[in-house]
Design a protein around this motif. Structure first.
Motif, PDB file in Angstrom:
ATOM      1  N   PHE A  30     -52.937  -4.940 -28.496  1.00 30.04           N
ATOM      2  CA  PHE A  30     -53.833  -4.789 -29.527  1.00 30.04           C
ATOM      3  C   PHE A  30     -54.597  -3.408 -29.348  1.00 30.04           C
ATOM      4  CE2 PHE A  30     -57.573  -5.467 -32.085  1.00 30.04           C
ATOM      5  CZ  PHE A  30     -57.374  -5.232 -33.371  1.00 30.04           C
ATOM      6  N   ALA A  31     -55.610  -3.706 -28.378  1.00 27.40           N
ATOM      7  CA  ALA A  31     -56.568  -2.800 -28.113  1.00 27.40           C
ATOM      8  C   ALA A  31     -55.922  -1.439 -27.628  1.00 27.40           C
ATOM      9  CB  ALA A  31     -57.484  -3.237 -26.841  1.00 27.40           C
ATOM     10  N   ALA A  32     -54.921  -1.441 -27.046  1.00 22.98           N
ATOM     11  CA  ALA A  32     -54.191  -0.174 -26.587  1.00 22.98           C
ATOM     12  C   ALA A  32     -53.766   0.700 -27.968  1.00 22.98           C
ATOM     13  CB  ALA A  32     -53.058  -0.347 -26.020  1.00 22.98           C
ATOM     14  N   LEU A  33     -53.298  -0.136 -28.947  1.00 27.50           N
ATOM     15  CA  LEU A  33     -52.877   0.478 -30.212  1.00 27.50           C
ATOM     16  C   LEU A  33     -53.909   0.892 -31.137  1.00 27.50           C
ATOM     17  CD1 LEU A  33     -49.910  -1.951 -31.166  1.00 27.50           C
ATOM     18  CD2 LEU A  33     -49.566   0.498 -30.289  1.00 27.50           C
ATOM     19  N   ALA A  34     -54.863  -0.153 -31.217  1.00 25.83           N
ATOM     20  CA  ALA A  34     -56.035   0.131 -32.191  1.00 25.83           C
ATOM     21  C   ALA A  34     -57.069   1.079 -31.482  1.00 25.83           C
ATOM     22  CB  ALA A  34     -56.730  -1.082 -32.559  1.00 25.83           C
ATOM     23  N   LEU A  35     -57.377   1.033 -30.320  1.00 26.79           N
ATOM     24  CA  LEU A  35     -58.477   1.760 -29.780  1.00 26.79           C
ATOM     25  C   LEU A  35     -58.349   3.038 -28.941  1.00 26.79           C
ATOM     26  CD1 LEU A  35     -61.089  -1.185 -29.373  1.00 26.79           C
ATOM     27  CD2 LEU A  35     -60.977   0.483 -31.232  1.00 26.79           C
ATOM     28  N   LEU A  36     -57.085   2.820 -28.312  1.00 28.02           N
ATOM     29  CA  LEU A  36     -56.638   3.936 -27.444  1.00 28.02           C
ATOM     30  C   LEU A  36     -55.748   4.911 -27.772  1.00 28.02           C
ATOM     31  CD1 LEU A  36     -55.996   1.992 -24.098  1.00 28.02           C
ATOM     32  CD2 LEU A  36     -58.225   2.895 -25.022  1.00 28.02           C
ATOM     33  N   GLY A  37     -55.279   4.617 -29.157  1.00 29.06           N
ATOM     34  CA  GLY A  37     -54.281   5.468 -29.880  1.00 29.06           C
ATOM     35  C   GLY A  37     -52.952   5.534 -29.195  1.00 29.06           C
ATOM     36  N   ALA A  38     -52.541   4.157 -28.706  1.00 28.80           N
ATOM     37  CA  ALA A  38     -51.351   4.283 -27.835  1.00 28.80           C
ATOM     38  C   ALA A  38     -50.313   4.219 -28.679  1.00 28.80           C
ATOM     39  CB  ALA A  38     -51.255   3.063 -26.788  1.00 28.80           C
ATOM     40  N   THR A  39     -49.102   4.464 -28.347  1.00 31.28           N
ATOM     41  CA  THR A  39     -47.650   4.403 -28.858  1.00 31.28           C
ATOM     42  C   THR A  39     -47.073   3.426 -27.898  1.00 31.28           C
ATOM     43  OG1 THR A  39     -46.678   6.239 -27.671  1.00 31.28           O
ATOM     44  CG2 THR A  39     -47.454   6.379 -29.857  1.00 31.28           C
ATOM     45  N   MET A  40     -46.204   2.569 -28.525  1.00 27.82           N
ATOM     46  CA  MET A  40     -45.434   1.269 -27.751  1.00 27.82           C
ATOM     47  C   MET A  40     -43.880   1.474 -27.880  1.00 27.82           C
ATOM     48  SD  MET A  40     -46.409  -2.878 -28.265  1.00 27.82           S
ATOM     49  CE  MET A  40     -47.897  -2.381 -27.907  1.00 27.82           C
ATOM     50  N   ARG A  41     -43.512   1.477 -26.710  1.00 29.27           N
ATOM     51  CA  ARG A  41     -42.063   1.537 -26.487  1.00 29.27           C
ATOM     52  C   ARG A  41     -41.501   0.404 -25.774  1.00 29.27           C
ATOM     53  NH1 ARG A  41     -40.390   7.312 -24.199  1.00 29.27           N
ATOM     54  NH2 ARG A  41     -38.336   6.307 -24.533  1.00 29.27           N
ATOM     55  N   PRO A  42     -40.181   0.217 -26.129  1.00 28.10           N
ATOM     56  CA  PRO A  42     -39.447  -0.823 -25.277  1.00 28.10           C
ATOM     57  C   PRO A  42     -39.563  -0.486 -23.733  1.00 28.10           C
ATOM     58  CG  PRO A  42     -38.180  -0.303 -26.952  1.00 28.10           C
ATOM     59  CD  PRO A  42     -39.253   0.697 -27.122  1.00 28.10           C
ATOM     60  N   GLY A  43     -40.198  -1.385 -23.091  1.00 25.89           N
ATOM     61  CA  GLY A  43     -40.498  -1.129 -21.510  1.00 25.89           C
ATOM     62  C   GLY A  43     -39.120  -0.549 -20.818  1.00 25.89           C
ATOM     63  N   ILE A  44     -37.841  -1.311 -20.909  1.00 28.56           N
ATOM     64  CA  ILE A  44     -37.092  -0.742 -19.945  1.00 28.56           C
ATOM     65  C   ILE A  44     -36.649   0.637 -20.356  1.00 28.56           C
ATOM     66  CG2 ILE A  44     -35.221  -2.018 -21.253  1.00 28.56           C
ATOM     67  CD1 ILE A  44     -35.297  -1.169 -17.397  1.00 28.56           C
ATOM     68  N   GLU A  45     -36.791   0.803 -21.619  1.00 26.44           N
ATOM     69  CA  GLU A  45     -36.312   2.086 -22.171  1.00 26.44           C
ATOM     70  C   GLU A  45     -37.196   3.206 -21.626  1.00 26.44           C
ATOM     71  OE1 GLU A  45     -37.049   4.013 -26.294  1.00 26.44           O
ATOM     72  OE2 GLU A  45     -35.445   2.748 -26.536  1.00 26.44           O
ATOM     73  N   LEU A  46     -38.434   2.854 -21.781  1.00 26.22           N
ATOM     74  CA  LEU A  46     -39.451   3.945 -21.235  1.00 26.22           C
ATOM     75  C   LEU A  46     -39.099   3.909 -19.712  1.00 26.22           C
ATOM     76  CD1 LEU A  46     -41.761   5.815 -21.761  1.00 26.22           C
ATOM     77  CD2 LEU A  46     -43.391   3.717 -21.674  1.00 26.22           C
ATOM     78  N   MET A  47     -39.152   2.956 -18.993  1.00 28.70           N
ATOM     79  CA  MET A  47     -39.177   3.147 -17.462  1.00 28.70           C
ATOM     80  C   MET A  47     -37.814   3.798 -16.920  1.00 28.70           C
ATOM     81  SD  MET A  47     -41.903   1.970 -16.544  1.00 28.70           S
ATOM     82  CE  MET A  47     -41.431   2.159 -14.315  1.00 28.70           C
ATOM     83  N   LEU A  48     -36.720   3.705 -17.707  1.00 30.49           N
ATOM     84  CA  LEU A  48     -35.591   4.124 -17.118  1.00 30.49           C
ATOM     85  C   LEU A  48     -35.674   5.839 -17.342  1.00 30.49           C
ATOM     86  CD1 LEU A  48     -32.388   2.047 -18.488  1.00 30.49           C
ATOM     87  CD2 LEU A  48     -33.488   2.265 -16.389  1.00 30.49           C
ATOM     88  N   GLU A  49     -36.352   5.973 -18.498  1.00 33.91           N
ATOM     89  CA  GLU A  49     -36.407   7.441 -18.701  1.00 33.91           C
ATOM     90  C   GLU A  49     -37.593   8.050 -17.671  1.00 33.91           C
ATOM     91  OE1 GLU A  49     -39.730   9.710 -21.710  1.00 33.91           O
ATOM     92  OE2 GLU A  49     -37.789   8.820 -22.904  1.00 33.91           O
ATOM     93  N   LEU A  50     -38.504   7.205 -17.303  1.00 30.57           N
ATOM     94  CA  LEU A  50     -39.446   7.725 -16.307  1.00 30.57           C
ATOM     95  C   LEU A  50     -38.731   8.009 -15.164  1.00 30.57           C
ATOM     96  CD1 LEU A  50     -42.838   8.193 -16.472  1.00 30.57           C
ATOM     97  CD2 LEU A  50     -43.000   5.840 -15.538  1.00 30.57           C
TER      98      LEU A  50
END
Length: 380
Positions: free
Chosen positions: A259-279
């Motif tokens: 919640f704080a990441a989205l609301a205050l850090l302006g973060a985007t959220m992605r499925p963990g494994i999808e993001l990690m495979l890309e990384l």
């Protein structure tokens, strides 16, 4: 002579076997078994993670550089943690600072545990010049909505008398005012991406407190206190930002750090494994492969809902490569794991001579699984 595309290489890309082996060791053992059974096979090890514990280790195995950082643990005592850096990308794993494994003596502190150390890790990444921060959530010991995280980045949280709130979710019930302070300047030009495999909202029956609070030692009155604190936090954050993100998918992740990441850090959220495979460069690693081997401690119904092996299977299938799974335990019917894209599945429990061997002899059995799958899936 180089392998032909028809022969190809083998990519071994497992997650950790929780409680027994880290992902890198699982990969090494399975790879050793394959090499013994199929000498000359080009086997490439690429341990993966879904954004939870093991995310840092996976990044390091993929070539990121480890940067040690001393930060506050979940109860405020200092702990030795680290971030992973490559170019202008930094990987921050919440569990490094605020995970259950960081609780002194393993004693839970549901009302007082906080996420301050996560903010310190993010601050270190920013200080190193990171333009993109991948924040892996999972294994959290706290239910503070990410309040500690933003406090570490300069945000002030005050009660009605102007006193700064102490750490922990319980204190949030007294929140009267938020001062965002230097937060916008600290994160200027920084893209925060959250790797998360849950879609829980912050509050309610599927929220951070109700679903995950008991895992962190909260029960009875504790749960009511924490839910009240998170509700108050969401109310005041909404007043300050003009946006109400308490119901956003993933806001309830890691005790509300999502919640704080989205609301205050302006973060985007992605499925963990999808993001990690890309990384981790999975698509490049699997190009021209003849087989991908993945796995985790238990292949079960949860695996099919965003966990690492399912993500690896989906990505490999898109690339036209067969996938096999190795797990400590196999709790899916053959029809289920085949429907998920696996051509074969092997369980350490099936290779063990005695009950319990799959835990005490996991490394040896993972190697044996590698031998078996090589004999069955890599003829010639």
């Amino acid at each position: 002579m180089p392998a032909t595309p028809a022969q190809g290489h083998v990519v071994v890309a497992p997650d950790k076997f929780k409680g027994t082996l880290e992902g890198a060791e699982v990969a090494a053992r399975i790879a050793a078994g394959i090499r013994r059974a199929a000498p000359g096979t080009d086997v490439r090890e690429l341990p993966v993670a879904d954004g939870g514990e093991g995310t840092l280790a996976a990044a390091l195995a993929a070539g990121f550089v480890r940067v040690p950082v001393k930060v506050a643990g979940p109860t405020g005592l200092p702990v030795d943690a680290a971030i992973a850096v490559r170019g202008d990308t930094a990987v921050v794993e919440l569990a490094q600072s605020s995970g259950l494994a960081r609780l002194p003596g393993g004693r839970t502190a549901p009302l007082a545990a906080g996420s301050y150390g996560v903010g310190q890790l993010i601050g270190r990444a920013v200080g190193l010049g990171a333009g993109r921060i991948v924040l892996g959530l999972g294994g959290s010991a706290c239910t503070d909505g990410g309040a500690g995280m933003v406090q570490a980045l300069g945000v002030g949280l005050y009660d009605s008398e102007g006193a700064e709130l102490p750490p922990g979710g319980a204190a949030l019930r007294r929140l009267a005012r938020i001062d965002l302070g230097p937060l916008a300047d600290v994160l200027r030009g920084v893209d925060v991406v959250v790797a998360c495999d849950v879609d829980n909202p912050l509050l309610g029956a599927r929220g951070a407190t109700a679903v995950y609070g008991p895992q962190k030692g909260a029960d009875g009155e504790d749960l009511l206190i924490l839910e009240e604190g998170l509700t108050r936090f969401a109310d005041v954050v909404g007043e300050v930002t003009g946006r109400d993100l308490r119901g956003a998918p993933g806001a309830g992740a890691a005790g509300g750090v999502g919640f704080a990441a989205l609301a205050l850090l302006g973060a985007t959220m992605r499925p963990g494994i999808e993001l990690m495979l890309e990384l981790l460069g999975f698509d490049e690693a699997v190009r021209g492969a003849r087989l991908v081997v993945t796995g985790e401690g238990c292949l079960d119904a949860q695996t099919l809902h965003g966990k690492a092996p399912a993500g690896v299977a989906a990505a490999a299938t898109r690339a036209g490569v067969r996938v096999a799974a190795v797990a400590g335990r196999l709790e899916l019917a053959e029809s289920e794991w085949r429907a998920a894209g696996f051509a074969a599945a092997y369980a350490l429990t099936e290779l063990a001579e005695r009950p319990g061997d799959s835990m005490t002899r996991a490394a040896e059995l993972a190697e044996a699984a590698g031998e078996r799958l090589a004999a069955e899936l890599l003829p010639g």
